[in-house]
Scaffold this motif. Structure first.
Motif, mmCIF file in Angstrom:
data_model
loop_
_atom_site.group_PDB
_atom_site.id
_atom_site.type_symbol
_atom_site.label_atom_id
_atom_site.label_comp_id
_atom_site.label_asym_id
_atom_site.label_seq_id
_atom_site.Cartn_x
_atom_site.Cartn_y
_atom_site.Cartn_z
ATOM 1 N N UNK A 110 9.421 1.478 -8.575
ATOM 2 C CA UNK A 110 9.078 0.383 -7.673
ATOM 3 C C UNK A 110 8.495 0.918 -6.367
ATOM 4 N N UNK A 111 7.949 -0.015 -5.600
ATOM 5 C CA UNK A 111 7.402 0.318 -4.284
ATOM 6 C C UNK A 111 8.385 -0.165 -3.222
ATOM 7 N N UNK A 112 8.020 0.037 -1.947
ATOM 8 C CA UNK A 112 8.927 -0.319 -0.869
ATOM 9 C C UNK A 112 9.166 -1.813 -0.771
ATOM 10 N N UNK A 121 0.810 -1.213 0.000
ATOM 11 C CA UNK A 121 0.000 0.000 0.000
ATOM 12 C C UNK A 121 0.852 1.276 0.000
ATOM 13 N N UNK A 122 2.144 1.126 -0.243
ATOM 14 C CA UNK A 122 3.004 2.285 -0.336
ATOM 15 C C UNK A 122 2.987 2.864 -1.739
ATOM 16 N N UNK A 123 3.321 4.149 -1.866
ATOM 17 C CA UNK A 123 3.347 4.793 -3.169
ATOM 18 C C UNK A 123 4.550 4.304 -3.980
ATOM 19 N N UNK A 124 4.342 4.160 -5.301
ATOM 20 C CA UNK A 124 5.458 3.789 -6.168
ATOM 21 C C UNK A 124 6.348 4.999 -6.354
ATOM 22 N N UNK A 125 7.617 4.739 -6.664
ATOM 23 C CA UNK A 125 8.585 5.824 -6.754
ATOM 24 C C UNK A 125 9.667 5.475 -7.761
#
Length: 811
Positions: free
Chosen positions: A797-799, A784-788
């Motif tokens: 990618x996400x965390x 549920x983390x934001x992609x970056x």
């Protein structure tokens, strides 16, 4: 000495339950004022030291850690308020858990307990200056010399210097008072000896001549050394029937001298003067306002320094502009007047010392005469005690305590002494006239006795004078030696401080210089002002520059004195007045000069928080933003906040406008994060307040462009499955974006007042659902983390890496 891995806070200050994962790296807590940021610093300080600076010291009043460190809802059960810290000892790499409860703040549980971990914690306790707040900056920059010296001494660990100096000064003053009193007594003994010998000035040859004249008259051989023993050598010292008359003429002379002094004291109303002085002192002591004013100047100065322009730093009362300053100015004027009154009382006391000292000496001489003729007086002895106490008290009236001693004096009453003295004189005159032999013997005995008392008093005065000289020399040597040592320290500090400040203000004060000079118990500080000379920091520099000076001086002191032990530093909103243009230089300074220090920074300025992220001072996961705070729940951070349940609840009660406000607040926050994570080219605004359209339009386009790069990369590597997944993702983004854009107008219409706006809860729930769908496309369904965009812009990618899109083409 240590670095923090995690900090767990439970029912402490304004925090109900929160875990801060710091990972031994610098950590930033951002949020508006009142969202609970300072509670993090309080928890950190409490865990390590068992104390909280904001709840102790000057201005804390009735506030204490034991009573007020707990969350207000568990104040009755302080055992439920605790802080737990997992930390690593720098050097050994060992990990330990420290837990401390408000119920027993001085007792901490350390697991595992090792000599290394205990030594590290003891070091932290001895150096509580690892935490710096905006309030404490004034101790370094705007305070007067003594207060600045105290603040610097705290950081340098030099508190004992001030404590030792205070002891030495106290001993020096006491010894001087004792020496002055002994000197006055010696003068009285000298006068008695002059009267007994009949010479005008104390001269050994003249005294010896008088003694030998009387000895020759008695048929005795002259002596060459006038000592009390030699003077009586060969004189019949046994008692005789006329022993009491042998000193008759000397006694009469002593009585006459006391009578003259009593007459002079009556004419000068010595009793009345001292009585009035005692009454005046008592009136001041009984005045709480006066006693407070005498000692309040330093406190008032500190209050003025800590005043933020709105709330009193002691009682948090809100003041209108200028009123607080006016009250402090008036109070400081009262303090100055009180000090002047005390000084005037001291002058009056000093004028009475000589007269009462003379009376003390003459009464002391007469009492043995009264005893010899059987005319003793208990009342006279008591008056002598009263006068003796008066002389000792009148010698020094410099402090409230000494003023209290003056006010407590028993008032003398020498009127009855005159009649007693007249009766004593009649008894002495009634004594039989001595023969010439008895007269000579009596005179020799008087001279011997007076010389004996003078010699004893001279020895005592000499001892006390030497003692006073030594204590005064000790003070001077201590001051000069510590001044020399501190001067070198401050020379190093001022050089480093100037370099730091010039680095922070490289655009306009790159040639900045400063001077730190120890001055007795104080520390004078002058700084360059654009090449026009050096002045006190508060003279011309703005508040922002003063804040920068305070921070730079603190960092310079820490670097030069703590050295490698400076592994942890907490900065509580210390840059609130430094303009944004210079804050990036502060970040550069911290990164360059303190690469091995873990900083825990709180700030209300979102722009500076972003500067710290963009310059790599902290990573995204080590930045925490507090969204709001409430008494019941404590702070709520953006990372763990989603408004959907809140919106649902508000719509369930028909509060459409409140639901719209909650949604818009969240979208303004998450829109910035989404745009930042995908490097979206958002239009620049001076105030940083971009519209939702600007944020999401740029963010959506940047995300779609990144996905397009990912598809091109997958094609180059021959991965049609990845291309298909990215196509599907691209389509979902397009659909969600169209729906959200169609509903964007509804948020503004509801948030702002519009007469025609009458959306129902059901209608607005569709608006919220469309935006929720769009935000999901910027997130990972697993973590549920934001992609970056990560690395060197080589992947999206996400965390948890469940989302991982390669952006590099096959060579």
């Amino acid at each position: 000495m240590i670095k923090i891995e995690t900090l767990r806070v439970n029912n402490f200050r304004g925090i109900r339950s929160f875990e801060f994962k710091m990972d031994k790296k610098s950590f930033v807590v951002a949020g508006r004022n009142g969202t609970g940021k300072s509670g993090v610093i309080d928890a950190l300080e409490f865990a390590l030291t068992g104390s909280i600076t904001r709840l102790t010291g000057s201005g804390s009043g009735g506030v204490s850690v034991k009573l007020h460190a707990s969350h207000v809802d568990v104040a009755e059960t302080p055992k439920d308020a605790w802080v737990e810290m997992t930390f690593t000892v720098v050097g050994t790499g060992s990990t330990h858990v420290l837990k401390r409860s408000v119920a027993s703040p001085r007792k901490a549980t350390l697991t595992p307990k090792t000599p290394e971990s205990e030594a590290a914690l003891n070091w932290m306790v001895q150096h509580p200056e690892f935490a710096l707040t905006r309030r404490e900056i004034v101790r370094f920059v705007l305070a007067e010399g003594k207060n600045r010296a105290d603040g610097v001494a705290d950081l340098l660990g030099l508190q004992r210097i001030g404590q030792v100096r205070a002891i030495l000064v106290r001993v020096r003053n006491t010894d001087k008072r004792d020496s002055d009193s002994a000197k006055m007594s010696l003068t009285g003994r000298e006068n008695i000896l002059l009267s007994a010998s009949g010479i005008e000035t104390l001269d050994t040859k003249a005294l010896l001549a008088v003694v030998n004249t009387n000895r020759i008259g008695l048929g005795l051989t002259p002596i060459s050394d006038a000592t009390p023993e030699e003077i009586l050598l060969g004189v019949d010292s046994s008692a005789s029937n006329h022993a009491s008359s042998h000193n008759r003429s000397e006694w009469i002379n002593g009585l006459s001298l006391l009578e003259a002094s009593l007459e002079a004291s009556h004419q000068n109303d010595l009793d009345g003067q001292l009585g009035q002085l005692v009454d005046d002192a008592a009136g001041r002591v009984d005045s709480a306002a006066f006693m407070t004013a005498v000692e309040s100047d330093a406190l008032l100065e500190t209050a003025l320094e800590l005043f933020d322009g709105v709330e009193c730093p002691v009682c948090t009362t809100t003041w209108i502009p200028g009123e607080f300053e006016a009250v402090i100015t008036r109070k400081r004027a009262e303090s100055t007047a009180a000090k002047e009154t005390l000084a005037a009382l001291k002058i009056r006391a000093g004028l009475l010392v000589t007269d009462f000292s003379d009376l003390r000496n003459k009464i002391s001489r007469v009492l043995p005469i009264a005893e010899a003729v059987g005319h003793e007086s208990t009342a006279t002895k008591k008056q002598l005690e009263v006068i003796l106490a008066a002389v000792n008290t009148l010698l020094s009236v410099d402090s409230p305590a000494e003023l209290g001693a003056l006010a407590a004096l028993t008032k003398p009453n020498m009127e009855p002494m005159s009649s007693w003295l007249s009766e004593l004189e009649m008894k002495v005159l009634a004594l039989p006239l001595p023969s010439e032999t008895d007269e000579r013997k009596g005179r020799l005995r008087s001279i011997s006795n007076a010389l004996h008392e003078y010699t004893q008093q001279q020895q005592q005065a000499s001892v006390l004078l030497e003692k006073s000289r030594r204590s005064s020399a000790a003070c001077d040597i201590f001051d000069s030696s510590t001044s020399a040592s501190l001067q070198q320290i401050f020379l190093d500090v001022q050089t480093k401080f100037a370099l730091f400040y010039a680095a922070v203000n490289a655009d306009d004060e790159s040639k900045f210089s400063a001077t730190l000079t120890p001055s007795g118990p104080g520390l004078d500080m002058n700084v360059d002002f654009y090449g026009r000379g050096e002045f006190p920091p508060g003279a011309y520099h703005s508040e922002g520059h003063q804040d920068a000076m305070g921070l730079c001086l603190y960092l310079a002191l820490a670097q030069l004195t703590l050295g490698t032990g400076f592994t942890l530093c907490a900065l509580d909103d210390v840059l609130m007045s430094i303009d944004s243009g210079h804050r990036r230089f502060v970040v550069s300074l911290l990164m360059k000069e303190f690469p091995n220090t873990q900083f825990v920074v709180t700030t209300h300025d979102e722009q500076w928080m972003r500067q710290m992220k963009s310059q790599g001072f902290v990573q995204g996961r080590n930045v925490l933003q507090f969204r709001t705070w409430s008494v019941g729940n404590g702070p709520v951070d953006w990372a763990n906040y989603e408004p959907w349940d809140e919106i649902k609840t508000l719509l369930g009660t028909g509060q459409v406008k409140a639901a719209a406000g909650s949604l818009r607040s969240f979208l303004e926050h998450i829109g910035r994060e989404c745009a930042s994570n995908v490097a979206a080219p958002v239009p620049y605004r001076l105030d940083g307040q971009n519209t939702l359209g600007e944020l999401f339009n740029s963010g959506i386009k940047a995300l779609k462009d990144t996905i397009k790069k990912g598809k091109n990369s997958a094609n180059s590597w021959g991965r049609p499955d990845v291309v298909a997944e990215l196509d599907a993702w691209d389509s979902r983004i397009q659909t969600a974006a169209q729906e959200a854009r169609q509903e964007e107008w509804a948020i503004n219409a509801v948030v702002h007042f519009n007469e025609w706006e009458n959306q129902t809860p059901a209608e607005f729930s569709l608006v919220a659902a469309s935006w929720r769908s769009l935000i999901k496309e910027f997130s990972c369904s697993e973590c549920e983390g934001l992609v970056k965009i990560a690395g060197d812009k080589d992947s999206l990618r996400c965390a948890c890496t469940s989302v991982s899109v390669n952006l590099l083409h096959k060579p």
